[in-house]
Design an enzyme around this catalytic site. Structure first.
Site, PDB file in Angstrom:
ATOM      1  N   ILE A 187       0.859  -1.188   0.000  1.00  0.00           N
ATOM      2  CA  ILE A 187       0.000   0.000   0.000  1.00  0.00           C
ATOM      3  C   ILE A 187       0.891   1.234   0.000  1.00  0.00           C
ATOM      4  O   ILE A 187       1.742   1.402   0.874  1.00  0.00           O
ATOM      5  CB  ILE A 187      -0.911   0.034   1.242  1.00  0.00           C
ATOM      6  CG1 ILE A 187      -1.670  -1.286   1.388  1.00  0.00           C
ATOM      7  CG2 ILE A 187      -1.874   1.223   1.160  1.00  0.00           C
ATOM      8  CD1 ILE A 187      -2.554  -1.620   0.232  1.00  0.00           C
ATOM      9  N   GLY A 245     -10.591   1.610  -1.871  1.00  0.00           N
ATOM     10  CA  GLY A 245      -9.156   1.685  -2.133  1.00  0.00           C
ATOM     11  C   GLY A 245      -8.409   0.845  -1.113  1.00  0.00           C
ATOM     12  O   GLY A 245      -8.907  -0.171  -0.643  1.00  0.00           O
ATOM     13  N   GLU A 246      -7.194   1.259  -0.765  1.00  0.00           N
ATOM     14  CA  GLU A 246      -6.350   0.563   0.209  1.00  0.00           C
ATOM     15  C   GLU A 246      -5.948  -0.838  -0.245  1.00  0.00           C
ATOM     16  O   GLU A 246      -5.390  -1.611   0.535  1.00  0.00           O
ATOM     17  CB  GLU A 246      -7.052   0.425   1.568  1.00  0.00           C
ATOM     18  CG  GLU A 246      -7.441   1.714   2.239  1.00  0.00           C
ATOM     19  CD  GLU A 246      -8.137   1.483   3.579  1.00  0.00           C
ATOM     20  OE1 GLU A 246      -8.169   0.324   4.065  1.00  0.00           O
ATOM     21  OE2 GLU A 246      -8.648   2.466   4.150  1.00  0.00           O
ATOM     22  N   GLY A 247      -6.239  -1.223  -1.481  1.00  0.00           N
ATOM     23  CA  GLY A 247      -5.980  -2.593  -1.900  1.00  0.00           C
ATOM     24  C   GLY A 247      -7.019  -3.571  -1.394  1.00  0.00           C
ATOM     25  O   GLY A 247      -6.824  -4.788  -1.461  1.00  0.00           O
TER      26      GLY A 247
END
Length: 343
Positions: free
Chosen positions: A76, A310-312
């Protein structure tokens, strides 16, 4: 969670461009062996659908008939954007720093999702006290700044990894991603700008105006993939591009997350369409431009869950599907082993 150290995987912008022109290929023998194994397992051919294709995909990039996922990593990247001065986000820029602290404390969604997926978590903050420049006035980053971000991404790619998933954190980065998508694949701001963190109608109008300004300023002069990243990208976005390209050099498959991670490789895909061959799209997010982006990249998402964090996060959830594909591929008996007639 670990912390990355800066690597010099790419010595210059020219070196980055040269690497895009020398992409590695998967192992054809491993692909053939994995396909042959799929044909021998105790099931009708093709009955596990895309799970079979995913196992073969991983076999090709890992170079073995029976690929595994003993060591996967979620990387990240966090960066701040000067373009936030135009009010393009529903949250202030200091939230980026606060969320990085939350990652470190284990309190974010990606902490839990990476843990559940059995993935290492590496968080890389990139000069958070120094936002990129406002790209409506000039390039977001200098060549040196962009190269440093690219190499920070490359540094997260350990040769021992069997899978890399990528994600990001950065207030304002959907604006940057929309500009990068438009400058790479064409279209206007309305085609690519979405609500991001949840801006209201007035904020959406501002975002579109900012992206149009960026296109007017940069599109006529934007050249290489590196140049596009430097002009309208962000540090975290350039880092994702560096990580994806370094993973390709090392033949490590990549699971992409949402709109922003896909935008990071958009300029690479224009310059070298084969860059997506080692990539999978974890999901299609609720962000407006993501489905269009995946179409340009030629990637079919594994999941559609209306996620937009988001954030993976979407990629981490999709990693469970890869584990299922490998469990079936490696653990099932063949017709001969089970003593079952194969027709």
């Amino acid at each position: 969670m670990t912390t990355a150290t800066l690597s010099g995987a790419f010595a210059s912008a020219a070196d980055f461009t040269a690497a895009l022109g020398a992409l590695t290929d998967p192992d054809p023998a491993a692909i053939a062996a994995a396909r042959a194994r799929q044909g021998q397992l105790t099931k009708p051919p093709g009955s596990l659908g895309r799970l079979e294709d995913l196992a073969v995909f991983l076999a090709g990039w890992q170079g073995t008939e029976k690929p595994s996922l003993q060591r996967g990593r979620t990387a990240i990247f966090a960066g701040n954007h000067g373009v936030t001065v135009h009010g393009v986000s529903a949250f202030p820029a200091e939230v980026t720093v606060q969320m990085v602290a939350n990652f470190a404390a284990g309190g974010a969604a990606i902490n839990q999702l990476a843990k559940a997926a059995g993935l290492e978590l590496q968080v890389v903050p990139l000069d958070l006290d120094t936002p990129t420049a406002d790209f409506t006035q000039g390039p977001a980053m200098s060549e040196a700044e962009c190269l440093a971000a690219i190499n920070a991404g490359a540094a997260t790619v350990d040769p021992g990894l069997q899978l890399l998933t990528v994600g990001e954190m950065g207030i304002g980065n959907t604006t940057s991603a929309a500009a990068l998508a438009a400058i790479s694949f064409g279209g206007n701001a309305a085609d690519w700008v979405g609500a991001g963190t949840g801006v209201d109608d007035a904020g959406l109008v501002r975002k579109r105006a900012v992206v149009e300004q960026a296109l007017t300023l940069h599109a006529p002069a934007a050249g290489s993939a590196f140049d596009k990243l430097a002009r309208v990208g962000g540090r975290e976005i350039a880092a994702i591009a560096g990580a994806v390209l370094r993973a390709r050099q090392l033949r490590i498959p990549v699971l992409l997350d949402g709109f922003i991670t896909c935008a990071a490789i958009a300029p690479l895909a224009v310059e070298a369409p084969g860059i997506t061959a080692h990539c999978l799209a974890g999901h299609c997010s609720a962000e407006q431009g993501h489905g269009r982006m995946l179409g340009h990249l030629g990637l079919e998402p594994l999941l559609r869950l209306d996620m937009r964090l988001g954030e993976g996060s979407g990629a981490a959830v999709a990693a469970h599907i890869l584990r299922s594909a490998l469990a079936a591929h490696n653990g099932m008996a063949t017709f001969a082993e089970a003593g079952v007639a194969d027709g």
